[in-house]
Design a protein around this motif. Structure first.
Motif, PDB file in Angstrom:
ATOM      1  N   THR A  76      44.643  35.108  35.905  1.00  0.00           N
ATOM      2  CA  THR A  76      45.057  34.050  34.943  1.00  0.00           C
ATOM      3  C   THR A  76      44.962  32.830  35.493  1.00  0.00           C
ATOM      4  N   ALA A  77      45.144  32.017  36.013  1.00  0.00           N
ATOM      5  CA  ALA A  77      44.535  30.281  37.075  1.00  0.00           C
ATOM      6  C   ALA A  77      43.520  30.084  36.773  1.00  0.00           C
ATOM      7  N   ILE A  78      42.664  31.596  37.483  1.00  0.00           N
ATOM      8  CA  ILE A  78      40.556  31.020  37.512  1.00  0.00           C
ATOM      9  C   ILE A  78      39.976  31.461  35.971  1.00  0.00           C
ATOM     10  N   GLY A  79      41.030  32.287  35.176  1.00  0.00           N
ATOM     11  CA  GLY A  79      40.320  32.542  34.408  1.00  0.00           C
ATOM     12  C   GLY A  79      40.058  31.868  32.719  1.00  0.00           C
ATOM     13  N   ASP A  80      41.784  30.927  33.111  1.00  0.00           N
ATOM     14  CA  ASP A  80      41.324  30.155  32.356  1.00  0.00           C
ATOM     15  C   ASP A  80      40.869  28.885  32.177  1.00  0.00           C
ATOM     16  N   ALA A  81      40.350  28.204  33.245  1.00  0.00           N
ATOM     17  CA  ALA A  81      39.907  27.662  34.451  1.00  0.00           C
ATOM     18  C   ALA A  81      38.715  27.439  33.917  1.00  0.00           C
ATOM     19  N   LEU A  82      37.958  28.935  33.964  1.00  0.00           N
ATOM     20  CA  LEU A  82      36.500  29.454  33.227  1.00  0.00           C
ATOM     21  C   LEU A  82      36.393  29.032  31.954  1.00  0.00           C
ATOM     22  N   LEU A  83      37.144  29.230  30.954  1.00  0.00           N
ATOM     23  CA  LEU A  83      37.251  29.191  30.132  1.00  0.00           C
ATOM     24  C   LEU A  83      37.614  27.201  29.715  1.00  0.00           C
ATOM     25  N   ALA A  84      38.081  27.237  30.233  1.00  0.00           N
ATOM     26  CA  ALA A  84      38.408  25.824  30.389  1.00  0.00           C
ATOM     27  C   ALA A  84      36.382  25.152  30.703  1.00  0.00           C
ATOM     28  N   ALA A  85      36.181  25.617  31.531  1.00  0.00           N
ATOM     29  CA  ALA A  85      34.717  24.986  31.786  1.00  0.00           C
ATOM     30  C   ALA A  85      33.713  24.933  30.734  1.00  0.00           C
ATOM     31  N   ALA A  86      33.444  26.276  30.274  1.00  0.00           N
ATOM     32  CA  ALA A  86      32.619  26.821  29.172  1.00  0.00           C
ATOM     33  C   ALA A  86      32.745  26.034  27.752  1.00  0.00           C
ATOM     34  N   CYS A  87      33.822  25.427  27.739  1.00  0.00           N
ATOM     35  CA  CYS A  87      34.513  23.889  26.739  1.00  0.00           C
ATOM     36  C   CYS A  87      33.450  22.640  26.781  1.00  0.00           C
TER      37      CYS A  87
ATOM     38  N   ASP B 206      48.248  27.320  45.362  1.00  0.00           N
ATOM     39  CA  ASP B 206      47.129  26.603  46.184  1.00  0.00           C
ATOM     40  C   ASP B 206      45.903  26.873  46.391  1.00  0.00           C
ATOM     41  N   ILE B 207      46.144  28.288  46.901  1.00  0.00           N
ATOM     42  CA  ILE B 207      43.888  28.516  47.493  1.00  0.00           C
ATOM     43  C   ILE B 207      43.162  28.837  46.038  1.00  0.00           C
ATOM     44  N   GLU B 208      44.362  29.575  45.016  1.00  0.00           N
ATOM     45  CA  GLU B 208      43.959  29.268  43.503  1.00  0.00           C
ATOM     46  C   GLU B 208      43.462  28.381  43.152  1.00  0.00           C
ATOM     47  N   ARG B 209      44.091  27.001  43.426  1.00  0.00           N
ATOM     48  CA  ARG B 209      44.061  26.221  42.108  1.00  0.00           C
ATOM     49  C   ARG B 209      42.777  25.030  42.708  1.00  0.00           C
TER      50      ARG B 209
ATOM     51  N   LEU C 261      37.031  36.046  31.337  1.00  0.00           N
ATOM     52  CA  LEU C 261      37.047  37.335  30.939  1.00  0.00           C
ATOM     53  C   LEU C 261      37.485  38.483  31.790  1.00  0.00           C
ATOM     54  N   HIS C 262      36.725  38.448  33.243  1.00  0.00           N
ATOM     55  CA  HIS C 262      36.623  38.935  33.733  1.00  0.00           C
ATOM     56  C   HIS C 262      37.288  38.792  35.075  1.00  0.00           C
ATOM     57  N   ALA C 263      37.590  37.170  34.970  1.00  0.00           N
ATOM     58  CA  ALA C 263      38.785  36.744  36.261  1.00  0.00           C
ATOM     59  C   ALA C 263      40.146  37.197  35.522  1.00  0.00           C
ATOM     60  N   LEU C 264      40.367  37.252  34.426  1.00  0.00           N
ATOM     61  CA  LEU C 264      41.321  37.731  33.557  1.00  0.00           C
ATOM     62  C   LEU C 264      41.801  38.894  33.730  1.00  0.00           C
TER      63      LEU C 264
ATOM     64  N   GLY D 209      49.389  41.107  30.331  1.00  0.00           N
ATOM     65  CA  GLY D 209      49.172  40.351  29.481  1.00  0.00           C
ATOM     66  C   GLY D 209      49.424  40.258  28.486  1.00  0.00           C
ATOM     67  N   GLN D 210      50.314  39.401  27.438  1.00  0.00           N
ATOM     68  CA  GLN D 210      50.192  38.307  27.102  1.00  0.00           C
ATOM     69  C   GLN D 210      50.148  36.861  27.151  1.00  0.00           C
ATOM     70  N   SER D 211      50.393  36.852  28.766  1.00  0.00           N
ATOM     71  CA  SER D 211      49.531  35.808  29.600  1.00  0.00           C
ATOM     72  C   SER D 211      48.524  35.583  29.366  1.00  0.00           C
ATOM     73  N   ASP D 212      47.801  36.683  29.399  1.00  0.00           N
ATOM     74  CA  ASP D 212      46.232  35.990  29.381  1.00  0.00           C
ATOM     75  C   ASP D 212      46.194  36.029  27.581  1.00  0.00           C
ATOM     76  N   ASN D 213      46.501  36.624  26.667  1.00  0.00           N
ATOM     77  CA  ASN D 213      46.340  36.350  25.362  1.00  0.00           C
ATOM     78  C   ASN D 213      46.577  35.061  25.005  1.00  0.00           C
ATOM     79  N   ASN D 214      47.677  34.693  25.870  1.00  0.00           N
ATOM     80  CA  ASN D 214      48.059  33.511  25.289  1.00  0.00           C
ATOM     81  C   ASN D 214      46.787  31.897  25.432  1.00  0.00           C
ATOM     82  N   ILE D 215      46.744  32.500  26.572  1.00  0.00           N
ATOM     83  CA  ILE D 215      45.469  31.796  27.039  1.00  0.00           C
ATOM     84  C   ILE D 215      43.960  31.730  26.681  1.00  0.00           C
ATOM     85  N   ARG D 216      43.796  33.293  25.999  1.00  0.00           N
ATOM     86  CA  ARG D 216      42.535  33.473  24.801  1.00  0.00           C
ATOM     87  C   ARG D 216      42.793  32.400  23.646  1.00  0.00           C
ATOM     88  N   LEU D 217      43.944  32.250  23.161  1.00  0.00           N
ATOM     89  CA  LEU D 217      44.569  32.252  21.624  1.00  0.00           C
ATOM     90  C   LEU D 217      44.409  30.581  22.226  1.00  0.00           C
TER      91      LEU D 217
END
Length: 290
Positions: A169-180, A82-85, A161-164, A241-249
């Motif tokens: 994983t959640a913050i890294g995913d959110a930041l990649l989406a924000a960059a896009c 909840d906090i991370e979200r 990438l630093h967050a990942l 690691g697999q989860s991070d890679n899936n996020i980057r893909l």
């Protein structure tokens, strides 16, 4: 002193207050230590700060139990997710806000030459098409607004990438989406906010074309980078690691879509420029033949 019969009611009242007011996303992202004052909280430290913030709720729970609350019924369950979200939403919002502030200054380049700069992605010299590599981008002039958006895009991806790497994983995913979202906002918002200025200014049309091509190139390079994620030892990876890679893909696919949209936006404004030039030429020829 907290009476035992009030423990459950107190816990129910405290939980939303703690999440929304005492332990909000700003508590995780706030920077009061000198080592963080210039750049903010490092992205790879956000996960540990989320865990620490969640743990502080248990400290309060223990303290109130010591003052008479019943440990069996006075239970504050604050999920780390909840906090991370909330932190994800805050990071994404702040990132896009920075980009949109820059977008609002695009039309300043119509009369102010200082609002135009050499493209930061371009090489110093032109290279023949046969000798160009995938990372090549020709020298050109872009708007300062687009250069700021590019900087936000690049720094946000680095933070992601630093967050990942830091385990979030959640913050890294959110930041990649924000960059896009930042670069896509440029494509959409500039014509909406500055359409009147663009219709009467060839300079702004050309700048928008160059800006879209520059941001498209940045997205394409990011997509290539995300497609070639590193493997673990002996080609094996942990579940994380697999989860991070899936996020980057997934990010790579999204970047490719945004790059395509930017390319179409550039083609559209260039078609408009050519049409206006051809119309002007025809009008001049008609005037000369009278």
């Amino acid at each position: 002193v907290v009476g035992e019969k009030h423990s459950a009611a107190l816990a129910a009242a405290l939980q939303p207050w703690l999440v929304n007011d005492v332990l909000p996303a700003s508590a995780v992202l706030s920077v009061q230590r000198p080592m963080y004052s210039d750049t903010g909280v490092p992205a790879d430290a956000l996960r540990s700060r989320v865990l620490a913030t969640s743990a502080s709720a248990r400290v309060l729970q223990t303290a109130l139990c010591a003052r008479g609350a019943d440990p069996a019924t006075f239970v504050i369950n604050i999920d780390v997710s909840d906090i991370e979200r909330a932190v994800c939403d805050e990071c994404r919002g702040q990132t896009v806000l920075r980009a949109r502030r820059a977008i609002g200054t695009f039309a300043d380049a119509r009369l102010d030459g200082a609002q135009m700069i050499a493209c930061p992605l371009a090489t110093h010299e032109y290279v023949l098409p046969a000798e160009q590599t995938l990372d090549y981008f020709p020298p050109c002039i872009v708007s300062r607004a687009a250069a700021v958006v590019l900087d936000v895009f690049s720094s946000t991806r680095t933070d992601a990438l630093h967050a990942l790497a830091g385990g979030s994983t959640a913050i890294g995913d959110a930041l990649l989406a924000a960059a896009c979202e930042c670069v896509d906002a440029y494509r959409v918002d500039v014509p909406l906010q500055h359409g009147d200025d663009m219709r009467t200014s060839l300079r702004l049309k050309v700048l928008y074309y160059n800006d879209c091509m520059m941001l498209k190139h940045a997205c394409q390079q990011a997509a290539i980078m995300d497609q070639h994620v590193p493997q673990g030892e002996n080609g094996t990876e942990s579940q994380a690691g697999q989860s991070d890679n899936n996020i980057r893909l997934k990010s790579s696919s999204e970047m490719a879509v945004v790059a395509s949209r930017l390319g179409k936006a550039a083609e559209s404004v260039m078609a408009n420029i050519r049409h206006a030039a051809e119309k002007g030429l025809v009008d001049n020829l008609k005037a000369a033949s009278r």
